[in-house]
Design an enzyme around this catalytic site. Structure first.
Site, PDB file in Angstrom:
ATOM      1  N   ASP A 149     -17.279   7.074  -1.624  1.00  0.00           N
ATOM      2  CA  ASP A 149     -16.027   6.950  -0.866  1.00  0.00           C
ATOM      3  C   ASP A 149     -15.738   8.317  -0.252  1.00  0.00           C
ATOM      4  O   ASP A 149     -16.410   9.312  -0.571  1.00  0.00           O
ATOM      5  CB  ASP A 149     -14.893   6.491  -1.815  1.00  0.00           C
ATOM      6  CG  ASP A 149     -13.564   6.241  -1.099  1.00  0.00           C
ATOM      7  OD1 ASP A 149     -13.555   6.129   0.153  1.00  0.00           O
ATOM      8  OD2 ASP A 149     -12.518   6.171  -1.781  1.00  0.00           O
ATOM      9  N   HIS A 155      -7.236   0.892  -6.495  1.00  0.00           N
ATOM     10  CA  HIS A 155      -7.420  -0.022  -5.360  1.00  0.00           C
ATOM     11  C   HIS A 155      -8.068  -1.298  -5.915  1.00  0.00           C
ATOM     12  O   HIS A 155      -9.240  -1.587  -5.682  1.00  0.00           O
ATOM     13  CB  HIS A 155      -8.306   0.652  -4.308  1.00  0.00           C
ATOM     14  CG  HIS A 155      -8.276   0.010  -2.949  1.00  0.00           C
ATOM     15  ND1 HIS A 155      -7.532  -1.121  -2.656  1.00  0.00           N
ATOM     16  CD2 HIS A 155      -8.909   0.338  -1.789  1.00  0.00           C
ATOM     17  CE1 HIS A 155      -7.724  -1.443  -1.382  1.00  0.00           C
ATOM     18  NE2 HIS A 155      -8.553  -0.582  -0.837  1.00  0.00           N
ATOM     19  N   GLN A 176      -9.991  -3.932  -3.733  1.00  0.00           N
ATOM     20  CA  GLN A 176     -11.304  -3.420  -3.327  1.00  0.00           C
ATOM     21  C   GLN A 176     -12.328  -3.653  -4.436  1.00  0.00           C
ATOM     22  O   GLN A 176     -13.443  -4.135  -4.205  1.00  0.00           O
ATOM     23  CB  GLN A 176     -11.192  -1.917  -3.016  1.00  0.00           C
ATOM     24  CG  GLN A 176     -12.504  -1.287  -2.596  1.00  0.00           C
ATOM     25  CD  GLN A 176     -12.913  -1.721  -1.201  1.00  0.00           C
ATOM     26  OE1 GLN A 176     -12.130  -1.619  -0.268  1.00  0.00           O
ATOM     27  NE2 GLN A 176     -14.134  -2.204  -1.040  1.00  0.00           N
ATOM     28  N   ARG A 178       0.878  -1.184   0.000  1.00  0.00           N
ATOM     29  CA  ARG A 178       0.000   0.000   0.000  1.00  0.00           C
ATOM     30  C   ARG A 178       0.901   1.215   0.000  1.00  0.00           C
ATOM     31  O   ARG A 178       1.682   1.401   0.944  1.00  0.00           O
ATOM     32  CB  ARG A 178      -0.903  -0.017   1.232  1.00  0.00           C
ATOM     33  CG  ARG A 178      -1.596   1.309   1.483  1.00  0.00           C
ATOM     34  CD  ARG A 178      -2.705   1.216   2.508  1.00  0.00           C
ATOM     35  NE  ARG A 178      -3.839   0.507   1.959  1.00  0.00           N
ATOM     36  CZ  ARG A 178      -5.071   0.534   2.494  1.00  0.00           C
ATOM     37  NH1 ARG A 178      -5.309   1.238   3.586  1.00  0.00           N
ATOM     38  NH2 ARG A 178      -6.047  -0.119   1.927  1.00  0.00           N
ATOM     39  N   CYS A 208     -16.452   1.599   0.452  1.00  0.00           N
ATOM     40  CA  CYS A 208     -15.286   0.744   0.729  1.00  0.00           C
ATOM     41  C   CYS A 208     -14.874   0.793   2.199  1.00  0.00           C
ATOM     42  O   CYS A 208     -14.191  -0.114   2.664  1.00  0.00           O
ATOM     43  CB  CYS A 208     -14.125   1.170  -0.158  1.00  0.00           C
ATOM     44  SG  CYS A 208     -13.649   2.889   0.090  1.00  0.00           S
ATOM     45  N   ARG A 220     -13.775  -8.747   1.025  1.00  0.00           N
ATOM     46  CA  ARG A 220     -12.350  -8.497   0.814  1.00  0.00           C
ATOM     47  C   ARG A 220     -11.562  -9.778   1.090  1.00  0.00           C
ATOM     48  O   ARG A 220     -10.631 -10.128   0.365  1.00  0.00           O
ATOM     49  CB  ARG A 220     -11.852  -7.376   1.751  1.00  0.00           C
ATOM     50  CG  ARG A 220     -12.515  -6.011   1.528  1.00  0.00           C
ATOM     51  CD  ARG A 220     -12.129  -5.418   0.202  1.00  0.00           C
ATOM     52  NE  ARG A 220     -10.682  -5.362   0.047  1.00  0.00           N
ATOM     53  CZ  ARG A 220      -9.897  -4.401   0.541  1.00  0.00           C
ATOM     54  NH1 ARG A 220     -10.414  -3.373   1.168  1.00  0.00           N
ATOM     55  NH2 ARG A 220      -8.581  -4.426   0.355  1.00  0.00           N
TER      56      ARG A 220
HETATM   57  N1   CP Z   1     -11.327  -0.300   2.231  1.00  0.00           N
HETATM   58  C1   CP Z   1     -10.050  -0.379   2.680  1.00  0.00           C
HETATM   59  O1   CP Z   1      -9.106  -0.605   1.922  1.00  0.00           O
HETATM   60  O2   CP Z   1      -9.922  -0.185   4.022  1.00  0.00           O
HETATM   61  P1   CP Z   1      -8.557  -0.082   4.859  1.00  0.00           P
HETATM   62  O3   CP Z   1      -7.948   1.263   4.560  1.00  0.00           O
HETATM   63  O4   CP Z   1      -8.989  -0.213   6.288  1.00  0.00           O
HETATM   64  O5   CP Z   1      -7.639  -1.185   4.421  1.00  0.00           O
HETATM   65  N1  NVA Z   2      -9.929   6.639  -1.280  1.00  0.00           N
HETATM   66  C1  NVA Z   2      -9.612   6.201   0.060  1.00  0.00           C
HETATM   67  C2  NVA Z   2      -9.817   4.739   0.199  1.00  0.00           C
HETATM   68  C3  NVA Z   2      -9.470   4.155   1.539  1.00  0.00           C
HETATM   69  C4  NVA Z   2      -9.656   2.666   1.596  1.00  0.00           C
HETATM   70  C5  NVA Z   2      -8.171   6.586   0.377  1.00  0.00           C
HETATM   71  O1  NVA Z   2      -7.312   6.427  -0.503  1.00  0.00           O
HETATM   72  O2  NVA Z   2      -7.909   7.044   1.483  1.00  0.00           O
END
Ligand code: CP
Ligand code: NVA
Length: 312
Positions: free
Chosen positions: A231, A135, A138, A108, A271, A299
């Site tokens: 989101d 993502h 997701q 990530r 999400c 997930r």
């Molecule tokens: N939706 C998602 O990716 O959540 P987290 O940031 O908790 O991993």
């Molecule tokens: N768009 C959000 C998604 C988190 C899972 C972010 O990048 O923070």
């Protein structure tokens, strides 16, 4: 042999429509097996998976660790600041060293380019656990959830309301295009999807018969929606633009009034994590439309499918 064996997954663009279908079918089978009592299916016994986090995570971190464990693999979660990466060791060096120890890297990251660099130098599969651009894990779980709740995605209208330019919007747009569904992005023009992502989605749509629309007015956009998805307005790493986003997205809150304009049996998806009172109201996320907990659960199953296919 399966076509995903040994591959990277940085973007939904990396998958053909058939490969998306394969992931979803595998995920459904693994979920069924899990519920019929097969908690451990040791397809990946003896393998180790590094999970690198440059940003916080609840769902992705826990579901990836549990997915690995349930497949008999060993997950190795690593925060950026506990790696030499956090002190400036190059991504390309980290990638080559980890390739000598583990069987896959999932990461990530802030910048999608750093994932691309990791993939270019790693000799093992690299999986995107969220970047500024996409993502994909997701989106695969989301497609699985939509099929569970609504059946064949070809007959489903999905409306994403809010920041149309973020990782979640991009991957959702691409996955619905791959599956031949109907996706509407409803955002102010400043937050339309990135042009290259939109072009890629349109090119896919020409093959799969998907319908892609950009409709700024959210009330217009949600007419006939089977799925309303939103989101956060401010993604991780974008904290400096909070005021601007609130101004741009003021009219894009998913509230009871907006849900009442969608189809009668519309579901609400997010999400997570959610900011109640901002992109969604408490009564929508806690209301009868909401499938967010089933969505979060998927997930786990979708990622088990991804890991099983890529690593076996
Ligand atoms: N939706 C998602 O990716 O959540 P987290 O940031 O908790 O991993
Ligand atoms: N768009 C959000 C998604 C988190 C899972 C972010 O990048 O923070």
């Amino acid at each position: 042999t399966n076509p995903l064996s040994g591959r990277d997954l940085l973007s939904i663009r990396d998958l053909s429509p058939e490969e998306v279908r394969l992931v979803l079918d595998t995920a459904r089978q693994l979920k069924l097996r899990y519920y019929s009592g097969e908690r451990i299916i040791p397809l990946l016994a003896g393998k180790t998976i590094a999970l690198i986090f440059e940003k916080p995570s609840t769902r992705t971190r826990v579901s990836m660790e549990v997915a690995a464990i349930q497949l008999g693999a060993h997950p190795l979660p690593l925060r950026r600041d506990e790696l030499q990466l956090g002190r400036g060791e190059p991504v390309k060096d980290t990638a080559r060293v980890l390739s000598r120890y583990v069987d896959a890297i999932a990461a990530r990251v802030f910048s999608h380019e750093s994932l691309e660099e990791m993939a270019a130098y790693a000799t093992i599969p690299v999986i995107n656990m969220l970047s500024d651009l996409e993502h994909p894990l997701q989106a695969l779980a989301d497609a699985m959830t939509i099929e569970e709740k609504k059946g064949d995605i070809k007959n489903v209208k999905v409306v994403y309301v809010g920041d149309g330019r973020n990782n979640v919007a991009h991957s959702l747009l691409l996955v619905i295009a791959k599956l031949g569904g109907h996706i509407v992005i409803s955002s102010p023009p400043a937050l339309y999807p990135r042009r290259d992502v939109l072009e890629a989605a349109k090119a896919t749509a020409a093959e799969t018969g998907a319908t892609i629309e950009i409709i700024s007015d959210p009330r217009e956009a949600v007419k006939g929606a089977d799925v309303v998805y939103t989101d956060v307005w401010v993604s991780m790493g974008e904290e400096s633009v909070v005021d601007e986003r609130r101004r741009l997205l003021q009219g894009y809150q998913v509230n009871v009034e907006l849900m009442s304009l969608a189809s009668n049996n519309a579901i609400f998806m997010h999400c997570l994590p959610a900011h109640r009172g901002e992109e969604v109201t408490e009564d929508v996320i806690e209301g009868p439309w909401s499938v967010v907990w089933d969505q979060a659960e998927n997930r786990l199953h979708a990622q088990k499918a991804v890991l099983a296919l890529i690593l076996s």
